[in-house]
Structures are given as structure tokens and as C-alpha cells.
Design an enzyme around this catalytic site. Structure first.
Site, PDB file in Angstrom:
ATOM      1  CB  CYS A   1      -3.091   3.929  -6.040  1.00  0.00           C
ATOM      2  SG  CYS A   1      -3.987   2.860  -4.983  1.00  0.00           S
TER       3      CYS A   1
ATOM      4  CB  CYS B   1      -0.810  -0.071   1.032  1.00  0.00           C
ATOM      5  SG  CYS B   1      -1.846   1.525   1.361  1.00  0.00           S
TER       6      CYS B   1
END
Length: 264
Positions: A177, A70
């Protein structure tokens, strides 16, 4: 061998699938926080607390390395995670692939969440590794949430909106992302002008998987027997892959292997 991964949601699928392809014999532990996602709008302290909870749940299963799959958690929580877990468990963070994308110069777009776009962290990354390339930061409103839900119409709408903000003729697109890597084919199609060459897309999954194996002291072995198991933790409790996961090739790969292992 066992590799653990954490994320707020299913963004960890890309790195998990990359580990699975490199070492089909590796057990995987996927630890996420569906009740708390998305993490992007949260404070640094809240993100850190949630990442730590996911990490502690995963580490209880005895992994040889932990991937923070992440970008948001890597920015805000990586030092705290490493301080608590290393050297017993190596911790590998995820950094947008600005450096390799910019190495060839030209026009580069960095697709990221609105919270990350324009942030001091991303601006420093571009300043340090931009290599003189013309880099445009592109906020992708709603894309991570759309990917998480598996809503293809919402994904297409969010991708189209981000593509409108991307310069024509861009040479490379950085996927800032981890969720975005799950829809890389749609992103590539949206930013490719008719008759023009396809831009190169730069994700982080393969590099992160390779680094985790190095930190675990293992070499890639794609031909290994596919004996690796799959453990899914949702908010620290045993669970199953979310239904949206099988909307993506990476999720189907993991689900298929898990089903074969369970049947065996």
C-alpha cells in the site's frame, strides 16, 4: 515537464517525492479524494468513478504523465483510466514489488490492506512472480488510516499488530500500500529481531517515478534546478497539502519546495 499523481489521500506523497528527487524541475499535480477515502472497502465501480474524477481534475492541468499512486485504484480502475486518457496522457499504475522481493528466495512478507490481502489479484501476483519464495500475506488493519491521519500512536499500534503476524527472520517485506512507504522506518524496526539483519523493504515509489519519466520521454536529472511547482487538488478543487503530510519526510520535501516556489 509536469507529472500528475492521484490517490484517495496522502499515499501519493512517496511517489511524488521520488519524482521530485529525480527531476527537481518537474511541476507536480497531486489529485486526491479526501472525502471518499479510504477506497479499499468500496465497490469496483465506485473506486473507478472516484479515480476517474481525480484523474480528470489532474489532466485538466496538462500533465505529461499520470501516476495512479494507489494499489487499490490500480487494481480496479487502471484499464478504464488508460482507455479514457491514453495515448494523450500516459498512465502508470502501481503494483506491489513482489517480483524483486521474491527474486532472492527465502521468507517474504507482503504487507497490504485487509481488502487486498488474500484477494485474487494479490494471489495471482504471488503465483506469477513468487519465484518459489515462502511468501506470507499480512493484513495491516488500520495502518493506512493511521498514516493518513498522522496519528503516530495509531501508526505504531497498527505496525506492531502487523509485525506480530509477520514470520520471524523474514528476509524481505513488500509494502503493498503506498501509504506504508511513508512509515517504512517504523516497519523496518518492528520486523527486525534483536541481533538479526534488517529485512529489505520493497516499495513501489522509485520504480513508478522512473516509469512515469520514461513514459513522458524524459530522463532522470537529480541535479536539475529546483524550479518545479506544486499544485494540490482536493476533490477536484485547488487546496493545500493536508496537515498530516508534513508528518512525513516526503511531505516536508514537497511542502518546502512549494513554499520556495511560492515565495519566489
Amino acid at each position: 515537464m509536469k507529472i500528475a499523481l492521484l490517490d484517495s489521500g496522502i499515499g501519493l506523497l512517496a511517489a511524488a517525492a521520488a519524482v521530485r528527487r529525480a527531476r527537481p524541475d518537474a511541476d507536480l499535480v497531486l489529485s486526491s479524494d479526501p472525502a471518499g477515502m479510504p477506497w479499499g472497502p468500496r465497490t469496483t465501480d465506485d473506486i473507478t468513478d472516484r479515480a476517474l474524477a481525480c484523474a480528470r481534475a489532474a489532466v485538466a492541468h496538462g500533465p505529461d504523465a499520470l501516476i495512479v499512486a494507489c494499489n487499490t485504484a490500480s487494481v480496479h480502475a487502471l484499464p478504464v483510466l488508460r482507455a479514457e486518457l491514453e495515448p494523450e496522457v500516459p498512465v502508470v499504475g502501481t503494483v506491489p514489488a513482489v517480483k524483486p522481493a521474491a527474486a532472492g528466495g527465502g521468507s517474504v512478507a507482503v504487507w497490504a490492506t485487509p481488502a487486498t490481502t488474500g484477494s485474487p489479484y494479490q494471489r495471482r501476483l504471488i503465483a506469477d512472480f513468487g519465484n518459489g519464495a515462502a511468501i506470507t500475506e499480512v493484513p495491516c488493519h488500520g495502518l493506512a488510516d493511521a498514516v493518513e491521519s498522522g496519528d503516530t500512536d495509531a501508526v505504531d499500534a497498527a505496525v506492531a499488530a502487523a509485525a506480530e503476524l509477520t514470520p520471524d527472520g523474514v528476509r524481505a517485506v513488500v509494502l503493498g500500500c503506498t501509504h506504508y512507504e511513508l512509515v517504512s522506518d517504523r516497519i523496518r524496526a518492528a520486523v527486525t529481531a534483536e541481533g538479526a539483519p534488517e529485512p529489505a523493504l520493497y516499495g513501489s515509489a522509485a520504480a513508478v517515478a522512473a516509469q512515469a519519466l520514461r513514459r513522458a520521454g524524459r530522463a532522470p536529472d537529480p541535479g536539475a534546478n529546483p524550479t518545479g511547482g506544486l499544485t494540490v487538488l482536493l476533490g477536484g478543487r485547488p487546496g493545500e497539502l493536508p496537515g498530516a503530510a508534513v508528518s512525513y519526510a516526503e511531505g516536508r520535501l514537497l511542502a518546502a519546495v512549494g513554499a520556495v516556489r511560492a515565495a519566489g
